[in-house]
Design a protein around this motif. Structure first.
Motif, PDB file in Angstrom:
ATOM      1  N   ASN A  29      -8.131  14.204   9.265  1.00 30.83           N
ATOM      2  CA  ASN A  29      -7.769  14.104   7.942  1.00 30.83           C
ATOM      3  C   ASN A  29      -6.253  14.190   7.463  1.00 30.83           C
ATOM      4  O   ASN A  29      -5.754  14.068   6.341  1.00 30.83           O
ATOM      5  CB  ASN A  29      -8.774  15.036   7.192  1.00 30.83           C
ATOM      6  N   VAL A 142      -8.574   9.495   5.946  1.00 28.82           N
ATOM      7  CA  VAL A 142      -6.968   9.828   5.507  1.00 28.82           C
ATOM      8  C   VAL A 142      -6.568   9.594   4.162  1.00 28.82           C
ATOM      9  O   VAL A 142      -6.569   8.290   3.971  1.00 28.82           O
ATOM     10  CB  VAL A 142      -6.333   9.779   6.615  1.00 28.82           C
ATOM     11  N   ARG A 174      -4.258  17.525   2.935  1.00 28.70           N
ATOM     12  CA  ARG A 174      -4.968  16.357   3.537  1.00 28.70           C
ATOM     13  C   ARG A 174      -3.939  15.257   3.024  1.00 28.70           C
ATOM     14  O   ARG A 174      -3.397  15.326   2.053  1.00 28.70           O
ATOM     15  CB  ARG A 174      -6.281  16.018   2.792  1.00 28.70           C
TER      16      ARG A 174
END
Length: 315
Positions: A29, A142, A174
């Motif tokens: 991520n 992502v 993230r």
């Protein structure tokens, strides 16, 4: 645990280290960007300090040549990871090294020798890095976001460089960051990296706030209808959708914040792509496991509405 394709399309696997060095399975991520501070593909001490991928410039063809060393959802080895602290290499991060330098002194020293300087990357490099960012978003969720400041080298070096994350920030982060942001590390690469340009090219800013939206009446989205669509539509069959009028603003918000690609149609169908995008958004809020299932809840949907400014939420 791993989902999505594990090899970046077109990447050369001649320098493959996953079978030689231990690695952990993970669910990517975060992308961590590095610069190699050299002009050729490193051997990474035989692979013991290798990232997942290395991007090598081909100046004649004006493209990046990609080498992959570990699967996307396997931990690589390019970060310092101190005993007893936070996890770094193994904390759901895919690491990319770019062959070139972030050091203005080295850049000056190399002079006319063909090389990449991170603070002044040519358009074709930004294009190819954006392609990877978009691929990582579309296939692994992502976010096309950064949210950290990118310092020029050498001010970016050191534990107290002003941009290095705290342990808690790192564990909840993230999106895209650099070696200079990772705790327990001192490195300052990739310096003044053009992250904003790369993410913009990747499509993070493809949906702008409509003109005059500050004073405009925003559409009202029913939480009940969006949840029903999310549960009913995936996978969408024969073009039939549930509650498209409520879903379309959610799609637009996910695109604006970088979770949906610019090419994805705002069709009001809460299909598998929207589920994956919303799940990535939930993970960016700190949700995990079954709580990051891509099905909106009242709290996450209201936060999406506030962050995007594109709609309001009703019961």
């Amino acid at each position: 645990m791993s989902t999505g394709p594990q090899k970046y399309p077109g990447a050369d696997t001649a320098h493959w280290y996953q079978n030689t060095f231990s690695s952990d399975a993970m669910e990517t991520n975060v992308v961590v960007w590095h610069s190699t501070e050299g002009t050729t593909l490193p051997d990474y001490d035989g692979g013991s300090t290798a990232p997942n991928l290395t991007a090598v410039p081909d100046f004649k063809a004006q493209k990046l040549v990609w080498y992959q060393h570990f699967d996307i959802d396997r931990s690589s080895r390019a970060l310092v990871n101190l005993t007893g602290g936070v996890e770094t290499n193994t904390l759901n991060v895919v690491q990319v090294e770019i062959v070139g330098t972030c050091d203005p002194g080295i850049h000056k020293k190399w002079g006319s020798t063909a090389h990449l300087y991170m603070a002044d990357l040519p358009a074709w490099v930004i294009r190819d890095l954006a392609d990877f960012a978009r691929w990582a978003h579309d296939n692994h969720g992502v976010p096309l976001t950064s949210g950290v400041s990118w310092k020029a080298y050498s001010a970016s070096y050191g534990a107290d460089n002003g941009v290095r994350m705290s342990s808690s920030h790192w564990e909840s982060f993230r999106g895209h960051c650099g070696h200079q942001h990772v705790p327990e590390n001192l490195h300052g690469d990739p310096g003044a990296f053009p992250m904003a340009a790369i993410l913009a090219k990747a499509g993070a800013n493809a949906v702008a706030v409509p003109a005059g939206s500050a004073g405009a009446v925003k559409p009202k989205v029913s939480l009940k209808n969006v949840v029903a669509a999310a549960k009913a539509d995936p996978p969408v069959r024969q073009g039939k959708t549930s509650h498209p009028a409520d879903v379309k603003p959610v799609e637009a918000a996910l695109r604006k914040l970088g979770y949906l690609g610019a090419a994805y149609a705002t069709d009001g169908a809460y299909g598998t792509t929207t589920v994956a995008a919303y799940a990535a958004y939930q993970r960016n809020l700190g949700y995990s496991g079954k709580d990051a299932d891509g099905i909106p809840g009242a709290t996450s949907l209201k936060k999406l509405a506030a962050a995007s400014g594109l709609f309001t939420v009703t019961a």
